[in-house]
Scaffold this active site. Sequence first.
Site, PDB file in Angstrom:
ATOM      1  CE  LYS A 209    -105.640  81.976 -32.616  1.00 47.43           C
ATOM      2  NZ  LYS A 209    -104.762  80.357 -32.363  1.00 47.43           N
ATOM      3  CE  LYS A 262    -106.704  82.110 -28.428  1.00 52.18           C
ATOM      4  NZ  LYS A 262    -105.631  81.223 -29.121  1.00 52.18           N
TER       5      LYS A 262
HETATM    6  C1  PBG Z   1    -102.147  78.840 -31.073  1.00 54.75           C
HETATM    7  C2  PBG Z   1    -102.501  79.590 -29.754  1.00 54.75           C
HETATM    8  C3  PBG Z   1    -102.921  80.899 -29.318  1.00 54.75           C
HETATM    9  C4  PBG Z   1    -103.144  80.734 -28.908  1.00 54.75           C
HETATM   10  C5  PBG Z   1    -104.040  79.515 -28.534  1.00 54.75           C
HETATM   11  N1  PBG Z   1    -103.515  79.224 -29.175  1.00 54.75           N
HETATM   12  C6  PBG Z   1    -101.831  81.640 -30.365  1.00 54.75           C
HETATM   13  C7  PBG Z   1    -101.981  82.199 -31.081  1.00 54.75           C
HETATM   14  O1  PBG Z   1    -102.292  82.077 -31.935  1.00 54.75           O
HETATM   15  O2  PBG Z   1    -101.289  83.247 -31.793  1.00 54.75           O
HETATM   16  C8  PBG Z   1    -103.425  82.030 -27.167  1.00 54.75           C
HETATM   17  C9  PBG Z   1    -104.151  81.795 -25.935  1.00 54.75           C
HETATM   18  C10 PBG Z   1    -103.818  82.345 -25.481  1.00 54.75           C
HETATM   19  O3  PBG Z   1    -103.255  83.915 -25.557  1.00 54.75           O
HETATM   20  O4  PBG Z   1    -103.972  82.385 -24.420  1.00 54.75           O
HETATM   21  N2  PBG Z   1    -102.480  79.036 -32.492  1.00 54.75           N
END
Ligand code: PBG
Length: 339
Positions: A209, A262
Amino acid sequence: MNTSDLLQRPRRLRISPGVRAMVRETRVTAADLIYPIFVTHEPDVARPIESMPGIHQLSINRAVGEAGEAAGLGIPAVLLFGIPSTKDAFGSESYALDGVIQRAIREIKQQLPDLVVVTDVCLCGYTDHGHCGLLNGSSAELTKDGYSEGYVLNDETLEVLAKIAVSHAQAGADIVAPSGMIDGMVGAIRAGLDGAGLERVAILSYAIKYASAFYGPFREAAEGAPKHGDRRSHQMDPANTREALREAAFDVEEGADILMVKPALPYLDVIQQTRTQFPELPLAAYNVSGEYAMVKAAAANRWLDERSTVTEVLTAIKRAGADLIITYHAKEFATWLRS
Ligand code: PBG
């Protein structure tokens, strides 16, 4: 050269819709999709999220309705995010028996037992400081002593993540999805689940991520923006791929059942490399809120044709190697497939 000497004529296989369909290498179906849903405690509401047209914060009863519509369109799974009624420095509602997600899971599984329920396991939506873990200081101290970025504690956070995952699984979640990029999160959650007799529950790890600008709209949707600082002490630098493979390898060792990359569209190379390096695991990709918002904004202006753009985006993500795509377009796309 005489044109009749041309031996290679690839256009022959593009001559008609029928022939093109016969040689199509990648097809996205509703069965490949996971639909995210934002759930709030408030009774009977559907509050639109401005930066994500078509997506709402939903009360539990409406979330069940939305999940039912997705299931009716052939989408096999939903991914739940909760908006708690209270936030504190420890994110206590995240593992509460009557927390918003725990209630939503029970309700959805009761009404739609065959729908796969995946839950996001992270603290950012539940802490008053908006960070993905416990901080080395209370949120009050953080503002006055110059500790303006507050470091996210690693091992202390692991214990909480395991508690959250167990509470989701006890409420009936089929798959838990840790998203905080905390070192050791998969191993800690696996141990927690197994210790609670929940070895049947799978882990979909947000293994790779990135610290991405494309999460902006999500933070409005889930009300989980960090109050200070950012997430670069745990989420990955968009510049790196070798590190991505290292992250994935650790999660495989720790017992991840499904890996995820992601965001999706800016990281197709990472999806492809992960698919090649870890051929034995299913791979998911998260087509995130900013990717959705871009398409919606351009389509609203008639700068892009929405249906063909979304089809191309999802096809590209699958072509790169994703088996599963988490996308806010899921319901719309599944509806188009039927028309
Ligand atoms: C929580 C999380 C996030 C997303 C999914 N789980 C936000 C982040 O890490 O700031 C983002 C999903 C999206 O942008 O559609 N940690």
